[in-house]
Design a protein around this motif. Structure first.
Motif, PDB file in Angstrom:
ATOM      1  N   CYS A  58      20.778-104.273 114.890  1.00 34.14           N
ATOM      2  CA  CYS A  58      21.949-104.263 114.783  1.00 34.14           C
ATOM      3  C   CYS A  58      23.212-105.069 115.277  1.00 34.14           C
ATOM      4  N   LEU A  59      22.700-105.907 116.266  1.00 31.35           N
ATOM      5  CA  LEU A  59      23.569-106.634 117.268  1.00 31.35           C
ATOM      6  C   LEU A  59      24.304-107.947 116.471  1.00 31.35           C
ATOM      7  N   PRO A  60      23.413-108.430 115.497  1.00 29.39           N
ATOM      8  CA  PRO A  60      24.238-109.789 114.910  1.00 29.39           C
ATOM      9  C   PRO A  60      25.192-109.359 114.262  1.00 29.39           C
ATOM     10  N   GLY A  61      25.157-108.272 113.470  1.00 26.85           N
ATOM     11  CA  GLY A  61      26.461-107.769 112.690  1.00 26.85           C
ATOM     12  C   GLY A  61      27.288-106.736 113.234  1.00 26.85           C
ATOM     13  N   SER A  89      30.193-114.457 120.737  1.00 30.12           N
ATOM     14  CA  SER A  89      30.122-113.534 119.466  1.00 30.12           C
ATOM     15  C   SER A  89      28.934-112.546 119.383  1.00 30.12           C
ATOM     16  N   PRO A  90      28.844-111.730 118.802  1.00 27.53           N
ATOM     17  CA  PRO A  90      27.352-110.757 118.913  1.00 27.53           C
ATOM     18  C   PRO A  90      26.308-111.875 118.327  1.00 27.53           C
ATOM     19  N   ALA A  91      26.629-112.565 117.345  1.00 31.28           N
ATOM     20  CA  ALA A  91      25.279-113.443 116.757  1.00 31.28           C
ATOM     21  C   ALA A  91      24.866-114.314 117.859  1.00 31.28           C
ATOM     22  N   ARG A  92      26.005-114.984 118.653  1.00 32.76           N
ATOM     23  CA  ARG A  92      25.281-115.876 119.744  1.00 32.76           C
ATOM     24  C   ARG A  92      24.764-115.126 120.788  1.00 32.76           C
ATOM     25  N   LEU A 117      31.621-108.457 127.601  1.00 34.05           N
ATOM     26  CA  LEU A 117      31.612-109.940 127.118  1.00 34.05           C
ATOM     27  C   LEU A 117      32.088-110.069 125.382  1.00 34.05           C
ATOM     28  N   ILE A 118      31.562-108.936 124.622  1.00 37.63           N
ATOM     29  CA  ILE A 118      31.655-109.209 123.261  1.00 37.63           C
ATOM     30  C   ILE A 118      32.697-108.763 122.954  1.00 37.63           C
TER      31      ILE A 118
END
Lengths: 309, 708
Positions: B397-400, B494-497, B486-487
């Motif tokens: 669930c982190l990327p989104g 970004s979460p995706a990065r 940080l996010i």
């Protein structure tokens, strides 16, 4: 109406707040180190405390030579010389951009203006430990009594929390400064570096009579007081100097304890980091230990109330 | 002749006495079979030689060894089967008969459900897997003697003539007692005739002990018999004997120390586990006695047992001083336990402990909480690897992710789910264990099994619960704090990065690692990180206590990683706190290595913020202090005050390690890992890694002198 700075907004330059100190007064304590000193003892073990302004400390043994600091330096105070990084303090304008850039922490900023409220918030954290151990907060330096209003205001806050207070001072300040903090200070750790006026001036640049006058006043005021004597081999450890000191201590009125402090060379690295010349004298640990032991023995023999580790 | 028939005589000849007994009555219940196996084993067991030691038996426990150790007894798993050794025997068999016998033995053993703890999946084995430490009720043996058990068995057998389960139990235990009797007789033969030791050893453990030495011999015998586990409240059980003999002038304290040290040596030789000292008596008085002091004196420089000193508010200072002196000797013993908090926590955790028994809590193994002589506690049945669970959550669930709360909730949900899986598996294991691997010795020696007529693994003990290890809390707290800051707060990545950085194991993400370093970290008395640690900890603890164990009782959370945190980090991907793939996870409940930068007071405050009373299985906290702290009265007083304050803040357990020279050297090589290491330099204390190189070297050299 005139706008007035409330006492909690007073500021002073702080270079360290150290929790869990057990040698600056009773119990577990937090020591607040204020920056700036009016003496210049040649053996000083906190050389970063002398100057009130913030300073850059450069620990060469942690430096990778990556030159990240050189890239951000605007004045050219940090230059690359072959594989090494060199630093010219005289050019530095203390912007501390290099500290943020350094990846290893080889560069550190020493000194920061902090308000009473900020310092209070930090030191009140260990209150439970003060309560169990009979400890409290010690303000040290530098010479903390160069900032009497700041100290008074901080101590007032602490008193409200029922936290005990102590000041570590060399006493070479005007009596007015001491008087300001006197009612809110529970314990004075009062440095007495030598008993001879001339020697004192030569080694520290200060005036002994001022120190002694203040000391007498404090003792007259029946303050809790510990006289701390740094035993520096080659300076105040000779038998004649020791006798002089004993005589002087014997003459003092009121009650106090005496705590000789062992000399140590822990500050060499800090001198290097500040690009300052280290104390010229080489003193071995054994020498320091011997001088300390002799002094303790001499004081005990003279019937002085000695505290020793 | 039946091809699959196993001949017990053959196994006897081959020196596989345990297996011989096990296959003597193949049709009988597992309990009878194992009891008989124990009897046959004890009748023939290897015995240690007597070489003039203070107590006997001593040295490595050989009672349960056989010639090839094919099938042996083990206190936690009951049966231990060495399949590889058996395969080798099959290979090297000299005759057809022999080969056939080994083959059929293998067939029979393979068919026996030996390893139900393998039902617990590897993901849930941080710190343990279906292990069961226990404390035998040797107090009753001291006071009544083993002979009294015969009568008890007869009584039970007569009382329930038609109850086959009880008949089974008494018949099996009768076998065990016969085995013990034989063993005891054989051990007696090894002792020089008419020596004081032999005279004492003839009396105990069959008849009640009358002197301290007799009590010690009986305790030692039971310790070996039980398989060298834990002894619980040693000073409470043996204290009266010791005090009586000291008072009468029959022994000197020096002798007592030497004898207890001999017992500690036996612990060491067998990697025996825990002994608890002091605390409270059932009548609420303080339990410290002269034997407590003797035990503390005897532990100097010893590795085992894990001594647990229960610190009451009114504990006399001399015990504290002696404990610190022992720690200063470099053994890190004893650990300190907050008496009042334990008593309260055990009452509050719905463990249904009788008020009269409450004061008899003690520890087994590393430090799993159990009741002295009356419990069967899964310790450790299993463990939760929190960073492992978290990395799976983040993977998903982190990327989104759109908010921090979303991540937190997802993590909590995953934790709940994992707890549910873990408890199901543990319960399944407990059930299988009860069916196929009963424990006759503990059925005999743990209170209530006999009177209840119920086998130990069936839940016969008075108290049954299961301690579950919760590992890597600091990593999760630091990770969440970093993600949050940080996010979602500073929005520097970004979460995706961030997810990409985790996948890349932070290779090529040096800047991000630097950013992570300045985020709040658990262990620095900073609420941003500490509150996350509290939230996660409370959630895990609450989830675990929701479930009941198959044997009865509840799941009791704890955190006791000891040395297992290194292995627990393997195969756990990089975590957002900057921990790289395969690196160790946090050591027990403390902050992650080198991340606490504000000294011990800040660290203790952080840890005390957790709701520790929910985790009475023991939350272990390690604190490292330099040896020089222990060389002055001021330093020792400070250590005492640190511990007392931690307790007053709600802390429950703390263990102090004296830092030795080797660690200082290591700290010079890897300063990153030892940011929290404090040494006394000159007149004040300083962080070791902040000192410059030359100075570090002098201190490393100096410490060698102060810590001989």
């Amino acid at each position: 109406m005139k706008t007035k700075i409330t006492s909690k907004e007073l500021v002073a330059p702080v270079f360290n707040i150290q929790r869990f100190c057990i040698h600056d007064g009773p119990g577990i304590r937090t020591t607040v180190f204020l920056k700036g000193c009016n003496l210049a003892c040649y053996w000083c073990h906190n050389p970063e405390s002398r100057q009130a302004e913030p300073q850059l400390m450069f620990y060469t043994d942690r430096c990778l030579g990556c030159a990240a600091c050189v890239a951000v330096c605007r004045t050219g105070a940090r230059r690359k010389d072959g594989s090494r990084i060199v630093f010219s303090p005289e050019v530095c304008q203390s912007c501390f951009a290099c500290v943020a850039a350094c990846p290893t922490g080889a560069l550190e900023r020493c000194g920061q203006q902090m308000t009473v409220a900020e310092v209070f918030e930090e030191v009140v954290r260990d209150k439970p430990f003060y309560e169990t151990s009979g400890g409290g907060v010690t303000v040290s330096g530098g010479e903390p009594l160069l900032y009497p209003d700041f100290v008074r205001s901080l101590f007032l806050c602490l008193k409200q929390e029922k936290i005990t207070t102590a000041i570590e001072t060399a006493g070479a300040v005007s009596w007015k400064n001491i008087k300001t903090v006197l009612p809110v200070t529970d314990l004075f750790l009062y440095d007495l570096k030598s008993a001879g006026e001339k020697l004192f001036r030569k080694a520290t640049g200060g005036q002994l009579h001022l120190v002694l006058e203040n000391l007498t006043e404090l003792l007259d005021a029946r303050t809790r007081l510990i006289i701390r004597i740094p035993v520096v081999p080659g300076f105040n450890d000779s038998p004649s100097q020791r006798d002089l000191m004993v005589k002087l201590l014997k003459k003092l009125p009121g009650r106090f304890a005496v705590e000789p402090l062992k000399y140590h060379q822990m500050a060499q690295g800090k001198y290097r980091a500040l690009s300052l010349p280290a104390p010229r004298q080489e003193i071995s640990a054994r020498q320091a230990e011997a001088a300390y032991r002799e002094t303790v023995a001499a004081f005990r023999k003279a019937g002085l109330p000695v505290l020793s580790v | 002749m039946n091809k699959n028939w196993i001949d017990p005589d053959f196994l006897q000849q081959q020196g596989e006495w345990f297996a011989a007994g096990f296959f003597e009555k193949e049709q009988a219940s597992p309990f009878r079979r194992i009891s008989l196996a124990i009897r046959r084993q004890l009748e023939k067991a290897f015995l240690p030689e007597y070489n003039g030691q203070e107590i006997y038996p001593s040295g490595v426990n050989t009672f349960w060894r056989t010639k090839n150790n094919i099938l042996t007894f083990h206190y936690a798993y009951t049966l231990s089967y060495d399949r590889n050794r058996l395969a080798a025997l099959i290979e090297t068999a000299t005759s057809c008969v022999e080969r056939n016998q080994w083959l059929s033995l293998r067939q029979a053993l393979d068919a026996y459900p030996m390893y139900s703890h393998q039902l617990i999946s590897p993901a849930y084995t941080v710190g343990g897997r279906g292990w069961t430490h226990s404390i035998p009720d040797y107090g009753t043996v001291l006071r009544q003697g083993l002979a009294s058990y015969h009568g008890q068995l007869k009584l039970i057998s007569r009382q329930w003539p038609d109850n086959s389960a009880r008949q089974d139990l008494t018949a099996g235990l009768d076998d065990v007692l016969k085995g013990i009797k034989c063993l005891h007789f054989r051990l007696n033969q090894k002792l020089p005739r008419n020596s004081p030791l032999a005279r004492d050893f003839q009396i105990v453990p069959w008849r009640p002990a009358r002197s301290f030495r007799q009590a010690l011999l009986a305790t030692n015998f039971i310790f070996y018999l039980d398989g060298c586990d834990s002894l619980g409240r040693f000073d409470v059980e043996l204290g009266p004997y010791c005090e009586q003999d000291l008072k009468a002038g029959l022994i000197t304290e020096k002798e007592a120390v030497a004898w207890v040290a001999a017992l500690w040596k036996n612990f060491d030789a067998n990697s025996g586990w825990n002994v608890a000292l002091g605390g409270t008596l059932p009548d609420q008085r303080a339990a410290y006695n002269r034997l407590t002091m003797v035990c503390l004196k005897a532990i100097r420089k010893m590795r085992r047992p894990n001594l647990a000193l229960r610190v009451r508010k009114d504990m006399p200072e001399k015990y504290f001083n002696q404990a610190l002196a022992a720690i200063a000797s470099g053994c890190g013993q004893p650990a300190f336990y907050h008496e009042e908090a334990y008593l309260q926590a055990l009452q509050e955790n719905h463990l249904n402990i009788n008020f009269k028994d409450l004061s008899h809590y003690a520890f087994g193994g590393c430090t799993e909480t159990m009741m002295h002589g009356m419990s069967n506690v899964g310790s450790l049945d299993g463990g939760l690897n929190l960073p492992g669970i978290m990395s799976k959550t983040l993977q998903r669930c982190l990327p989104g992710a759109t908010s921090f709360k979303e991540i937190l909730e997802a993590l909590k949900q995953d934790i709940s789910q994992n707890v549910s899986h873990l408890t199901t598996q543990v319960n399944h294991d407990q059930e299988q264990k009860a069916k196929y691997r009963p424990q006759p010795i503990r059925t005999l020696l743990v209170r209530d099994c006999l009177t209840a007529g119920r086998e130990f693994n069936q839940g016969g003990a008075r108290y049954n619960w299961s301690v579950i290890n919760v590992g890597g809390l600091a990593n999760v707290a630091d990770s969440l704090a970093a993600l949050k800051k940080l996010i979602f707060e500073e929005k520097v990545i970004s979460p995706a990065r961030f997810h990409q950085a985790l996948t890349d194991n932070f290779q090529g993400w040096a800047q991000l690692l630097k950013e992570i370093k300045r985020c709040p970290r658990y262990g620095n008395d900073e609420d941003q990180a500490d509150s996350l640690a509290c939230e996660i900890a409370s959630h895990v603890f609450r989830e675990l206590t929701r479930y009941a164990c198959w044997r009865g009782g509840r799941f009791l959370p704890g955190c006791l990683m000891f040395v297992t945190y290194v292995g627990a980090g393997e195969n756990v991907p990089a975590t957002p706190d900057g921990r790289l793939k395969d690196q160790p996870i946090a050591d027990s409940i403390g902050p992650y290595f080198g991340r606490e930068k504000k000294g011990p007071t800040a660290m203790l405050k952080s840890v005390a913020k957790l709701n520790q009373k929910m985790a009475a299985g023991t939350l272990v906290l390690n604190i490292r202090l330099a040896a020089s702290f222990f060389s002055t009265a001021t330093g020792r007083q400070a250590v005492k005050n640190l511990i007392r304050t931690y307790f007053s803040l709600g802390g429950m357990q703390v263990q102090v390690t004296v830092v030795d020279q080797a660690i200082l050297k290591e700290a010079m090589k890897n300063p990153e890992k030892y940011q929290d290491l404090i040494v006394r330099v000159g007149g004040y204390s300083e962080y070791f890694t902040r000192l410059d190189r030359a100075l570090q070297e002098t201190i490393a050299a100096r410490t060698e002198y102060s810590c001989p």
